[in-house]
Design a protein around this motif. Structure first.
Motif, PDB file in Angstrom:
ATOM      1  N   LEU A  57       0.824  -1.204   0.000  1.00 50.61           N
ATOM      2  CA  LEU A  57       0.000   0.000   0.000  1.00 50.61           C
ATOM      3  C   LEU A  57       0.865   1.264   0.000  1.00 50.61           C
ATOM      4  O   LEU A  57       0.607   2.212  -0.761  1.00 50.61           O
ATOM      5  CB  LEU A  57      -0.955  -0.003   1.202  1.00 50.61           C
ATOM      6  CG  LEU A  57      -1.928   1.161   1.288  1.00 50.61           C
ATOM      7  CD1 LEU A  57      -2.831   1.184   0.062  1.00 50.61           C
ATOM      8  CD2 LEU A  57      -2.738   1.096   2.545  1.00 50.61           C
ATOM      9  N   VAL A  58       1.904   1.268   0.795  1.00 52.71           N
ATOM     10  CA  VAL A  58       2.812   2.414   0.847  1.00 52.71           C
ATOM     11  C   VAL A  58       3.539   2.557  -0.484  1.00 52.71           C
ATOM     12  O   VAL A  58       3.740   3.673  -0.981  1.00 52.71           O
ATOM     13  CB  VAL A  58       3.804   2.268   2.025  1.00 52.71           C
ATOM     14  CG1 VAL A  58       4.855   3.360   1.996  1.00 52.71           C
ATOM     15  CG2 VAL A  58       3.070   2.271   3.351  1.00 52.71           C
ATOM     16  N   SER A  59       3.916   1.434  -1.090  1.00 59.81           N
ATOM     17  CA  SER A  59       4.598   1.473  -2.387  1.00 59.81           C
ATOM     18  C   SER A  59       3.703   2.060  -3.469  1.00 59.81           C
ATOM     19  O   SER A  59       4.159   2.855  -4.303  1.00 59.81           O
ATOM     20  CB  SER A  59       5.041   0.070  -2.796  1.00 59.81           C
ATOM     21  OG  SER A  59       6.007  -0.420  -1.913  1.00 59.81           O
ATOM     22  N   ILE A  60       2.438   1.688  -3.463  1.00 57.24           N
ATOM     23  CA  ILE A  60       1.496   2.225  -4.455  1.00 57.24           C
ATOM     24  C   ILE A  60       1.314   3.726  -4.261  1.00 57.24           C
ATOM     25  O   ILE A  60       1.298   4.494  -5.230  1.00 57.24           O
ATOM     26  CB  ILE A  60       0.150   1.473  -4.373  1.00 57.24           C
ATOM     27  CG1 ILE A  60       0.322   0.039  -4.866  1.00 57.24           C
ATOM     28  CG2 ILE A  60      -0.924   2.196  -5.190  1.00 57.24           C
ATOM     29  CD1 ILE A  60      -0.883  -0.837  -4.667  1.00 57.24           C
ATOM     30  N   ILE A  61       1.202   4.165  -3.018  1.00 67.40           N
ATOM     31  CA  ILE A  61       1.046   5.597  -2.743  1.00 67.40           C
ATOM     32  C   ILE A  61       2.298   6.357  -3.175  1.00 67.40           C
ATOM     33  O   ILE A  61       2.210   7.430  -3.787  1.00 67.40           O
ATOM     34  CB  ILE A  61       0.715   5.828  -1.254  1.00 67.40           C
ATOM     35  CG1 ILE A  61      -0.674   5.290  -0.953  1.00 67.40           C
ATOM     36  CG2 ILE A  61       0.797   7.309  -0.895  1.00 67.40           C
ATOM     37  CD1 ILE A  61      -1.026   5.259   0.519  1.00 67.40           C
ATOM     38  N   LEU A  62       3.486   5.796  -2.892  1.00 73.56           N
ATOM     39  CA  LEU A  62       4.732   6.439  -3.320  1.00 73.56           C
ATOM     40  C   LEU A  62       4.822   6.521  -4.844  1.00 73.56           C
ATOM     41  O   LEU A  62       5.288   7.520  -5.393  1.00 73.56           O
ATOM     42  CB  LEU A  62       5.941   5.685  -2.759  1.00 73.56           C
ATOM     43  CG  LEU A  62       6.283   5.930  -1.296  1.00 73.56           C
ATOM     44  CD1 LEU A  62       7.436   5.035  -0.865  1.00 73.56           C
ATOM     45  CD2 LEU A  62       6.629   7.380  -1.066  1.00 73.56           C
ATOM     46  N   CYS A  63       4.397   5.466  -5.528  1.00 74.78           N
ATOM     47  CA  CYS A  63       4.408   5.479  -6.999  1.00 74.78           C
ATOM     48  C   CYS A  63       3.485   6.552  -7.552  1.00 74.78           C
ATOM     49  O   CYS A  63       3.826   7.244  -8.516  1.00 74.78           O
ATOM     50  CB  CYS A  63       4.012   4.112  -7.550  1.00 74.78           C
ATOM     51  SG  CYS A  63       5.275   2.861  -7.345  1.00 74.78           S
ATOM     52  N   MET A  64       2.313   6.713  -6.947  1.00 74.60           N
ATOM     53  CA  MET A  64       1.376   7.738  -7.405  1.00 74.60           C
ATOM     54  C   MET A  64       1.930   9.135  -7.162  1.00 74.60           C
ATOM     55  O   MET A  64       1.794  10.012  -8.021  1.00 74.60           O
ATOM     56  CB  MET A  64       0.021   7.552  -6.712  1.00 74.60           C
ATOM     57  CG  MET A  64      -0.708   6.313  -7.184  1.00 74.60           C
ATOM     58  SD  MET A  64      -2.197   5.907  -6.252  1.00 74.60           S
ATOM     59  CE  MET A  64      -3.115   7.392  -6.343  1.00 74.60           C
ATOM     60  N   ILE A  65       2.576   9.327  -6.015  1.00 74.85           N
ATOM     61  CA  ILE A  65       3.168  10.632  -5.712  1.00 74.85           C
ATOM     62  C   ILE A  65       4.327  10.922  -6.666  1.00 74.85           C
ATOM     63  O   ILE A  65       4.492  12.046  -7.138  1.00 74.85           O
ATOM     64  CB  ILE A  65       3.617  10.692  -4.240  1.00 74.85           C
ATOM     65  CG1 ILE A  65       2.392  10.686  -3.326  1.00 74.85           C
ATOM     66  CG2 ILE A  65       4.476  11.921  -3.977  1.00 74.85           C
ATOM     67  CD1 ILE A  65       2.716  10.519  -1.854  1.00 74.85           C
ATOM     68  N   ALA A  66       5.132   9.896  -6.958  1.00 75.56           N
ATOM     69  CA  ALA A  66       6.276  10.088  -7.849  1.00 75.56           C
ATOM     70  C   ALA A  66       5.844  10.331  -9.297  1.00 75.56           C
ATOM     71  O   ALA A  66       6.504  11.058 -10.037  1.00 75.56           O
ATOM     72  CB  ALA A  66       7.196   8.876  -7.781  1.00 75.56           C
ATOM     73  N   ALA A  67       4.734   9.720  -9.699  1.00 76.95           N
ATOM     74  CA  ALA A  67       4.272   9.850 -11.081  1.00 76.95           C
ATOM     75  C   ALA A  67       3.509  11.146 -11.331  1.00 76.95           C
ATOM     76  O   ALA A  67       3.393  11.587 -12.483  1.00 76.95           O
ATOM     77  CB  ALA A  67       3.395   8.661 -11.447  1.00 76.95           C
ATOM     78  N   ALA A  68       3.008  11.772 -10.286  1.00 75.05           N
ATOM     79  CA  ALA A  68       2.161  12.963 -10.448  1.00 75.05           C
ATOM     80  C   ALA A  68       2.854  14.126 -11.174  1.00 75.05           C
ATOM     81  O   ALA A  68       2.251  14.696 -12.093  1.00 75.05           O
ATOM     82  CB  ALA A  68       1.626  13.404  -9.098  1.00 75.05           C
ATOM     83  N   PRO A  69       4.095  14.499 -10.826  1.00 72.26           N
ATOM     84  CA  PRO A  69       4.706  15.629 -11.549  1.00 72.26           C
ATOM     85  C   PRO A  69       4.943  15.346 -13.035  1.00 72.26           C
ATOM     86  O   PRO A  69       4.717  16.226 -13.872  1.00 72.26           O
ATOM     87  CB  PRO A  69       6.036  15.844 -10.831  1.00 72.26           C
ATOM     88  CG  PRO A  69       5.895  15.197  -9.515  1.00 72.26           C
ATOM     89  CD  PRO A  69       4.927  14.088  -9.695  1.00 72.26           C
ATOM     90  N   THR A  70       5.368  14.133 -13.360  1.00 71.38           N
ATOM     91  CA  THR A  70       5.597  13.789 -14.760  1.00 71.38           C
ATOM     92  C   THR A  70       4.285  13.774 -15.530  1.00 71.38           C
ATOM     93  O   THR A  70       4.207  14.288 -16.648  1.00 71.38           O
ATOM     94  CB  THR A  70       6.291  12.418 -14.868  1.00 71.38           C
ATOM     95  OG1 THR A  70       7.468  12.429 -14.067  1.00 71.38           O
ATOM     96  CG2 THR A  70       6.649  12.102 -16.300  1.00 71.38           C
ATOM     97  N   ALA A  71       3.262  13.197 -14.936  1.00 78.30           N
ATOM     98  CA  ALA A  71       1.954  13.161 -15.597  1.00 78.30           C
ATOM     99  C   ALA A  71       1.391  14.574 -15.768  1.00 78.30           C
ATOM    100  O   ALA A  71       0.834  14.903 -16.827  1.00 78.30           O
ATOM    101  CB  ALA A  71       0.989  12.301 -14.791  1.00 78.30           C
TER     102      ALA A  71
END
Length: 110
Positions: A57-71
């Motif tokens: 769950l923490v990994s998924i949240i980190l991935c979403m946070i990391a992907a947000a600026p690029t997206a």
């Protein structure tokens, strides 16, 4: 004009500067390229971010946070239009970047 016939004239507004929506009538090729490049960049670094923690769950949240600026950058470059100059944002940035190279010392001719 001939008498007895009603002749109607109507002007049809045509926006010659807009790009054609060629992919399913929704997005243009330029926009599709931005989405593909942004998605590819996210796809490249997301596995590394996912492996940072053991909790899924923490990994998924980190991935979403990391992907947000690029997206956000890909979506902004693909969809935003600078209305003042009737240009897409990427074209506007290119024109602004080339402006510095066109500056020079101008002298009166000899």
């Amino acid at each position: 004009m001939k008498e007895g016939k009603n002749v109607r004239k109507a002007t049809v507004p045509v926006d010659m500067s807009s790009e054609q929506k060629e992919i399913l009538g929704i997005i243009s090729k330029r926009q599709l390229i931005y989405f593909i490049i942004g998605g590819s960049i996210i796809y490249m670094y997301t596995p590394f971010v996912f492996k940072l923690t053991s909790n899924v769950l923490v990994s998924i949240i980190l991935c979403m946070i990391a992907a947000a600026p690029t997206a956000a950058a890909a979506i902004f470059l693909a969809l935003y239009k600078v209305e003042k100059y009737h240009m897409n944002l990427d074209k506007y940035f290119l024109v602004k970047a080339q402006y510095r190279t066109q500056l020079g010392n101008w002298r009166k001719g000899r």
